[in-house]
Design a protein around this motif. Structure first.
Motif, mmCIF file in Angstrom:
data_model
loop_
_atom_site.group_PDB
_atom_site.id
_atom_site.type_symbol
_atom_site.label_atom_id
_atom_site.label_comp_id
_atom_site.label_asym_id
_atom_site.label_seq_id
_atom_site.Cartn_x
_atom_site.Cartn_y
_atom_site.Cartn_z
ATOM 1 N N LEU A 63 -44.075 -59.315 -24.336
ATOM 2 C CA LEU A 63 -45.373 -58.224 -23.864
ATOM 3 C C LEU A 63 -45.623 -58.223 -23.108
ATOM 4 O O LEU A 63 -45.283 -56.873 -21.974
ATOM 5 C CB LEU A 63 -46.380 -59.058 -24.588
ATOM 6 C CG LEU A 63 -48.106 -57.424 -24.328
ATOM 7 C CD1 LEU A 63 -48.188 -56.197 -24.369
ATOM 8 C CD2 LEU A 63 -49.388 -58.343 -24.868
ATOM 9 N N LEU A 64 -45.978 -59.451 -21.907
ATOM 10 C CA LEU A 64 -45.681 -59.645 -20.409
ATOM 11 C C LEU A 64 -44.487 -58.809 -19.892
ATOM 12 O O LEU A 64 -44.845 -57.862 -18.788
ATOM 13 C CB LEU A 64 -45.413 -60.937 -20.230
ATOM 14 C CG LEU A 64 -46.799 -61.826 -20.153
ATOM 15 C CD1 LEU A 64 -46.601 -63.720 -19.899
ATOM 16 C CD2 LEU A 64 -48.858 -61.442 -19.645
ATOM 17 N N ALA A 65 -42.967 -59.229 -20.525
ATOM 18 C CA ALA A 65 -42.317 -57.824 -19.786
ATOM 19 C C ALA A 65 -42.680 -57.004 -19.253
ATOM 20 O O ALA A 65 -42.352 -55.997 -19.100
ATOM 21 C CB ALA A 65 -40.692 -58.533 -20.206
ATOM 22 N N MET A 66 -42.434 -55.866 -20.947
ATOM 23 C CA MET A 66 -42.963 -54.584 -21.054
ATOM 24 C C MET A 66 -43.932 -54.387 -20.164
ATOM 25 O O MET A 66 -44.381 -53.269 -19.264
ATOM 26 C CB MET A 66 -42.951 -54.098 -22.257
ATOM 27 C CG MET A 66 -42.481 -54.656 -22.569
ATOM 28 S SD MET A 66 -43.047 -54.138 -24.612
ATOM 29 C CE MET A 66 -42.934 -52.252 -25.151
ATOM 30 N N LEU A 67 -45.035 -54.855 -20.254
ATOM 31 C CA LEU A 67 -46.509 -55.010 -18.884
ATOM 32 C C LEU A 67 -45.839 -54.999 -17.013
ATOM 33 O O LEU A 67 -46.349 -53.734 -16.458
ATOM 34 C CB LEU A 67 -47.625 -55.576 -19.149
ATOM 35 C CG LEU A 67 -48.123 -55.361 -20.462
ATOM 36 C CD1 LEU A 67 -49.566 -57.456 -20.442
ATOM 37 C CD2 LEU A 67 -48.658 -54.321 -20.150
ATOM 38 N N ALA A 193 -37.847 -54.860 -18.397
ATOM 39 C CA ALA A 193 -38.703 -54.026 -17.906
ATOM 40 C C ALA A 193 -37.963 -52.874 -17.755
ATOM 41 O O ALA A 193 -38.626 -52.423 -16.788
ATOM 42 C CB ALA A 193 -39.253 -55.107 -16.653
ATOM 43 N N SER A 194 -37.016 -52.973 -16.919
ATOM 44 C CA SER A 194 -36.454 -51.885 -17.052
ATOM 45 C C SER A 194 -36.531 -50.737 -17.794
ATOM 46 O O SER A 194 -36.323 -49.727 -17.749
ATOM 47 C CB SER A 194 -35.013 -52.127 -16.021
ATOM 48 O OG SER A 194 -35.240 -52.909 -14.831
ATOM 49 N N ALA A 195 -35.729 -51.107 -19.175
ATOM 50 C CA ALA A 195 -36.142 -50.148 -19.784
ATOM 51 C C ALA A 195 -37.427 -49.733 -20.594
ATOM 52 O O ALA A 195 -37.739 -48.821 -20.635
ATOM 53 C CB ALA A 195 -35.334 -50.925 -21.227
ATOM 54 N N THR A 196 -38.555 -50.777 -20.576
ATOM 55 C CA THR A 196 -40.316 -50.001 -20.366
ATOM 56 C C THR A 196 -40.410 -48.901 -19.322
ATOM 57 O O THR A 196 -40.811 -48.209 -19.145
ATOM 58 C CB THR A 196 -41.066 -51.262 -20.379
ATOM 59 O OG1 THR A 196 -40.550 -52.116 -21.592
ATOM 60 C CG2 THR A 196 -42.144 -50.575 -20.399
ATOM 61 N N GLY A 197 -39.910 -49.708 -18.122
ATOM 62 C CA GLY A 197 -40.394 -48.427 -17.085
ATOM 63 C C GLY A 197 -39.450 -46.781 -16.871
ATOM 64 O O GLY A 197 -39.820 -46.296 -16.264
ATOM 65 N N ALA A 198 -38.552 -47.214 -17.575
ATOM 66 C CA ALA A 198 -37.634 -46.158 -17.210
ATOM 67 C C ALA A 198 -37.981 -45.214 -17.703
ATOM 68 O O ALA A 198 -38.019 -44.388 -17.753
ATOM 69 C CB ALA A 198 -35.773 -46.142 -17.706
ATOM 70 N N SER A 199 -38.022 -46.038 -20.188
ATOM 71 C CA SER A 199 -39.073 -45.162 -20.711
ATOM 72 C C SER A 199 -40.093 -44.302 -20.077
ATOM 73 O O SER A 199 -40.638 -42.956 -20.240
ATOM 74 C CB SER A 199 -39.177 -45.924 -21.859
ATOM 75 O OG SER A 199 -38.152 -46.358 -22.272
#
Length: 297
Positions: A63-67, A193-199
């Motif tokens: 969760l923290l990495a996604m945030l 983090a990169s996958a979440t930010g890219a999305s």
């Protein structure tokens, strides 16, 4: 220094602001996956030596990495929009106000009280920043190479808030929490983090009807450079360091990207810094040197 290449490469890219952010994160995923895989292999070997099972990331860590990824995606979208409406120097300087937010939030949330040496470094760095911003504001009244606008400057300030959130979430996930034997590795943090930010960037680009595909070879090479140099190398090294140093130290050292970015803008686009900018840059570098681990305070 790698992150300092970001703003000039964004200027060379010919896609929409959020689309540029998507391609940057997309091209960074490959090296991040290699890094994460190497970490996993290492953890498996250590687990076998002690007769234990390899640990999986906890829900808190994911969760923290996604945030962190959402904050970084927001930073890219807003910063790229601001960069299109102001000078490279303004964008880099205002975007690096994250140092102020990181110190404030790091103190309040992570309880990382700044040492005397870091406070001195902060004063020196922000004094240099103020000198350069003042010079940029002065030249905005004349015929500068690159026009500036209040909206563009405000967008870069907003980007600084997003980047501060990214650094603090990354710092938190790189520490082991309650019930966690080890912190989440930098490679896995970078992948999530990169996958979440890219999305986020792709969704924003599609929703707002941006130009998704680079329109030239130069634009394609620019976004590849953003992914490999600015993100995989630059942000990867910053993520690694955030697991070993206080967020305040990292945020100050990252001010070096201002010097790199402004220098490249002068070489590539003729955005020559004035004497005031040069003096301010020296103060920023002095602040970076004073913020090194083991420095005064």
């Amino acid at each position: 220094m790698c992150i300092g290449c970001s703003a000039p490469l964004v200027r060379l890219a010919d896609a929409g602001p959020a689309a540029i952010g998507f391609w940057r994160l997309f091209f960074a995923l490959g090296p991040s996956l290699v890094w994460a895989y190497a970490e996993h292999r290492s953890s498996v070997r250590r687990a076998r030596l002690i007769g234990a099972a390899a640990l999986l990331p906890s829900r808190r860590q994911v969760l923290l990495a996604m945030l962190a990824g959402l904050c970084f995606g927001g930073d890219l979208i807003v910063f790229h929009k601001g960069l299109a409406q102001t000078s490279t120097a303004n964008a880099l300087l205002l975007g690096n106000l994250a140092v102020v937010f990181v110190f404030t939030f790091g103190w309040l949330i992570l309880r990382e009280r700044p040492t005397r040496g870091l406070i001195v470094a902060l004063v020196m760095a922000l004094t240099g920043t103020a000198i350069i911003i003042g010079s940029s504001a002065w030249h905005a009244n004349g015929a500068g190479v690159r026009p500036v606008s209040v909206i563009g400057d405000l967008l870069c300030v907003a980007a600084a808030l997003f980047y501060a959130g990214y650094m603090l979430f990354t710092r938190a996930v790189r520490r082991a929490g309650r019930g966690e034997a080890v912190p989440l590795g930098g490679g896995m943090v970078s992948v999530i983090a990169s996958a979440t930010g890219a999305s986020l960037c792709l969704g924003w680009a599609v929703t707002t009807g941006e130009t998704l595909i680079p329109q030239s070879l130069q634009g394609l090479l620019a976004v590849i450079g953003l992914g490999l140099i600015a993100h995989a190398a630059g942000q990867g090294l910053a993520t690694f360091a955030l697991g070993r140093l206080p967020a305040g130290v990292i945020s100050l050292v990252l001010l070096l990207q201002i010097v790199v970015g402004v220098s490249l803008a002068a070489l590539l686009f003729g955005e020559l810094p004035s004497l005031a900018v040069f003096v301010g840059g020296l103060l920023v570098v002095a602040g970076v040197a004073n913020a090194r681990p083991g420095g005064p305070g």
